[in-house]
Design an enzyme around this catalytic site. Structure first.
Site, PDB file in Angstrom:
ATOM      1  N   SER A 272      48.679   1.791  91.495  1.00  0.00           N
ATOM      2  CA  SER A 272      49.008   0.492  92.081  1.00  0.00           C
ATOM      3  C   SER A 272      50.515   0.408  92.374  1.00  0.00           C
ATOM      4  O   SER A 272      50.948   0.087  93.492  1.00  0.00           O
ATOM      5  CB  SER A 272      48.591  -0.622  91.113  1.00  0.00           C
ATOM      6  OG  SER A 272      49.198  -1.836  91.422  1.00  0.00           O
TER       7      SER A 272
ATOM      8  N   ARG B  93      41.045  -6.457  89.969  1.00  0.00           N
ATOM      9  CA  ARG B  93      41.328  -6.094  88.576  1.00  0.00           C
ATOM     10  C   ARG B  93      41.705  -7.319  87.766  1.00  0.00           C
ATOM     11  O   ARG B  93      41.316  -7.461  86.602  1.00  0.00           O
ATOM     12  CB  ARG B  93      42.475  -5.068  88.511  1.00  0.00           C
ATOM     13  CG  ARG B  93      42.048  -3.682  88.962  1.00  0.00           C
ATOM     14  CD  ARG B  93      43.264  -2.799  89.181  1.00  0.00           C
ATOM     15  NE  ARG B  93      44.098  -2.647  88.008  1.00  0.00           N
ATOM     16  CZ  ARG B  93      45.429  -2.495  88.048  1.00  0.00           C
ATOM     17  NH1 ARG B  93      46.076  -2.481  89.197  1.00  0.00           N
ATOM     18  NH2 ARG B  93      46.106  -2.363  86.947  1.00  0.00           N
TER      19      ARG B  93
ATOM     20  N   LYS C 292      52.506   1.151  96.259  1.00  0.00           N
ATOM     21  CA  LYS C 292      53.331   0.083  96.866  1.00  0.00           C
ATOM     22  C   LYS C 292      54.758   0.581  97.104  1.00  0.00           C
ATOM     23  O   LYS C 292      55.360   0.282  98.129  1.00  0.00           O
ATOM     24  CB  LYS C 292      53.404  -1.117  95.926  1.00  0.00           C
ATOM     25  CG  LYS C 292      52.228  -2.034  96.015  1.00  0.00           C
ATOM     26  CD  LYS C 292      52.516  -3.353  95.318  1.00  0.00           C
ATOM     27  CE  LYS C 292      52.560  -3.253  93.828  1.00  0.00           C
ATOM     28  NZ  LYS C 292      51.373  -3.599  93.115  1.00  0.00           N
TER      29      LYS C 292
ATOM     30  N   HIS D 103      60.524  -1.913  89.873  1.00  0.00           N
ATOM     31  CA  HIS D 103      59.212  -2.509  89.640  1.00  0.00           C
ATOM     32  C   HIS D 103      58.943  -2.504  88.138  1.00  0.00           C
ATOM     33  O   HIS D 103      59.363  -1.608  87.432  1.00  0.00           O
ATOM     34  CB  HIS D 103      58.130  -1.691  90.353  1.00  0.00           C
ATOM     35  CG  HIS D 103      56.908  -2.498  90.668  1.00  0.00           C
ATOM     36  ND1 HIS D 103      56.764  -3.194  91.857  1.00  0.00           N
ATOM     37  CD2 HIS D 103      55.786  -2.734  89.967  1.00  0.00           C
ATOM     38  CE1 HIS D 103      55.602  -3.809  91.854  1.00  0.00           C
ATOM     39  NE2 HIS D 103      54.980  -3.555  90.715  1.00  0.00           N
TER      40      HIS D 103
ATOM     41  N   ASP E 230      45.755  -1.684  97.658  1.00  0.00           N
ATOM     42  CA  ASP E 230      46.220  -2.152  96.347  1.00  0.00           C
ATOM     43  C   ASP E 230      46.075  -3.667  96.255  1.00  0.00           C
ATOM     44  O   ASP E 230      45.685  -4.195  95.222  1.00  0.00           O
ATOM     45  CB  ASP E 230      47.680  -1.754  96.091  1.00  0.00           C
ATOM     46  CG  ASP E 230      48.186  -2.389  94.801  1.00  0.00           C
ATOM     47  OD1 ASP E 230      47.619  -2.081  93.746  1.00  0.00           O
ATOM     48  OD2 ASP E 230      49.095  -3.226  94.857  1.00  0.00           O
TER      49      ASP E 230
HETATM   50  N1  URA Z   1      52.232  -4.093  88.465  1.00  0.00           N
HETATM   51  C1  URA Z   1      51.585  -3.619  89.552  1.00  0.00           C
HETATM   52  O1  URA Z   1      52.076  -3.682  90.662  1.00  0.00           O
HETATM   53  N2  URA Z   1      50.385  -3.075  89.373  1.00  0.00           N
HETATM   54  C2  URA Z   1      49.795  -2.976  88.175  1.00  0.00           C
HETATM   55  O2  URA Z   1      48.704  -2.456  88.085  1.00  0.00           O
HETATM   56  C3  URA Z   1      50.469  -3.481  87.049  1.00  0.00           C
HETATM   57  C4  URA Z   1      51.697  -4.049  87.224  1.00  0.00           C
END
Ligand code: URA
Length: 436
Positions: free
Chosen positions: A182, A167, A186, A81, A160
């Site tokens: 966040s 956001r 995930k 990620h 999220d």
């Molecule tokens: N990627 C994400 O999944 N969440 C964030 O807050 C920033 C980047």
């Protein structure tokens, strides 16, 4: 307990309890707290921060807001990620490479956030590609072809999903506790046992300095450890956009080119750094240099490109667009950007200063954040939570930091579907290029 009291507590810089955080996440996920109240709390968190314990509690509450996927039948799944970037098409290239080397890829990606792009918006620009599939299909796909890339669709970390969109629309993205919770919620919910995180810093990243990026990275590693998921972080500079293309379809086209071996140096470096660590975590070899070599080999022999095609086909996408990227619908206006006036200005200054050296003119600065915002302005990203994205628009950079420029050179192209916006974007991009 009520939401007004929780908002007031955070507004007044007090620490929230686990119960208060759970209350907020549960009630907001179930639609019992209004967006305006959630926005106020998120803004208070953004402004006043959270302790490590609060961030951990927020992450756990968000991960538990939906299902937790069990991927144990797939063996060791290594997830990746990024904390976000401009022109960041890394997932589209890296994941097929990894899958082609026999490591199962089961990845849930996000949409664009603020001025940064999102893999799911990019994948959706391939006609037919389905980002919303069921949990069973997701696992079946990985079992069948070794890779599946999907959106935040199933009931995974739904909290999220709601907070992320909020956001994006309320300028509250650049916050360590909000980004850490966040991403890690995930990753925990989507079932990977091992995680590699690309933590970006600089003008095109949410963390503007390396120190802040390191702090975010350390928090995520700690959360990963407590959740029993081995987590490795790589810090990546993001001063200028990554690669040449910014915009959804344009980035898919660049990713396909990269998988054919025409890969930009900066993109290649990030892909190899992340991928070599992913292979190591997956137990495919401890020698990072050897892992990089294997990755390059699977790009050269087109195995990674074939894996990408398999992925697209398996998720309903039309692979003829990958076989011939000219098929993608182009923007109506493709305008060149030329910086002759700026070059003349530099020449005039040299004459005034009676400089005799005939030094070259180069690109000194190309702020990624400004280019990301320009892409959003053209329609490549969202301003409102429900906005639709225009996949065809964006920017192609021919010249990047350190490149020489001569009079008449086309330094970039603006791809737009609105004439006024196209002309405005050309003006703005000329300002963004700083020469020396
Ligand atoms: N990627 C994400 O999944 N969440 C964030 O807050 C920033 C980047």
């Amino acid at each position: 307990m009520n939401i007004q009291e929780i908002i007031a507590k955070k507004r007044d810089e007090k620490e929230l309890t686990k119960e208060e955080i759970n209350f907020f996440i549960n009630e907001y996920t179930h639609g019992n707290i209004a967006d305006y109240q959630a926005s106020a709390l998120i803004m208070a968190i953004y402004l006043n921060g959270m302790s490590k314990e609060e961030t951990l509690n927020l992450t756990t509450a968000m991960a538990n807001s939906g299902d937790i996927l069990d991927l144990s039948e797939l063996g060791v799944v290594v997830d990746k990620h990024s904390t976000g970037g401009v022109g960041d098409k890394v997932t589209l290239i890296l994941m097929p490479v990894i899958a082609s080397l026999g490591v199962p890829v089961a990845k849930m990606s996000g949409r664009g956030l603020g001025y940064t792009g999102g893999t799911i918006d990019k994948l959706e620009s391939i006609p037919g590609y389905m980002v919303n599939i069921s949990e069973e299909e997701f696992i079946q796909n990985v079992k069948k072809i070794g890779i599946s890339l999907i959106g935040q669709t199933m009931n995974l970390a739904p909290a999220d999903k709601k907070i992320y969109a909020l956001r994006d629309a309320t300028s509250t993205t650049e916050s360590i506790p909000l980004i850490a919770s966040s991403i890690m919620s995930k990753k925990i919910a989507s079932g990977a046992n091992k995680i590699v995180l690309d933590v970006t810093y600089g003008r095109g990243a949410f963390m503007k300095t390396k120190e802040k990026a390191k702090k975010l990275a350390d928090e995520m590693v700690e959360i990963g450890k407590l959740a029993g998921r081995e987590t490795v972080t790589i810090l990546t500079p993001m001063e200028e956009p990554l690669g040449r293309n910014i915009g959804n379809t344009l980035e898919v086209i660049e990713a396909v080119e990269a998988l054919k071996g025409n890969i930009q140096d900066d993109v290649k470096e990030v892909i190899l750094d992340l991928g070599s660590n992913m292979l190591k975590l997956a137990g495919k070899g401890n020698d990072l240099e050897e892992n990089k070599r294997k990755m390059l080999e699977n790009i050269q022999n087109r195995k990674a490109l074939e894996k990408f095609k398999e992925l697209v086909q398996n998720q309903g996408g039309d692979i003829s667009y990958i076989e011939d990227t000219n098929k993608f619908e182009k923007a109506k206006y493709i305008l060149p950007v030329i910086l002759d006036k700026k070059i003349e200005e530099i020449t005039r200054q040299r004459e005034t200063n009676k400089e005799t050296t005939k030094q070259e003119v180069i690109v000194k600065q190309l702020k990624a954040e400004e280019i990301g915002k320009l892409s959003v302005f053209l329609g490549g990203g969202r301003i409102g939570k429900e906005d639709k994205i225009d996949p065809a628009v964006g920017i192609v950079l021919n010249k990047k930091i350190g490149d020489k420029i001569n009079k008449g050179d086309i330094v970039a192209y603006i791809h737009a579907n609105d004439k006024d916006k196209a002309e405005e974007a050309v003006r703005r991009l000329k300002e963004i290029y700083v020469l020396a």
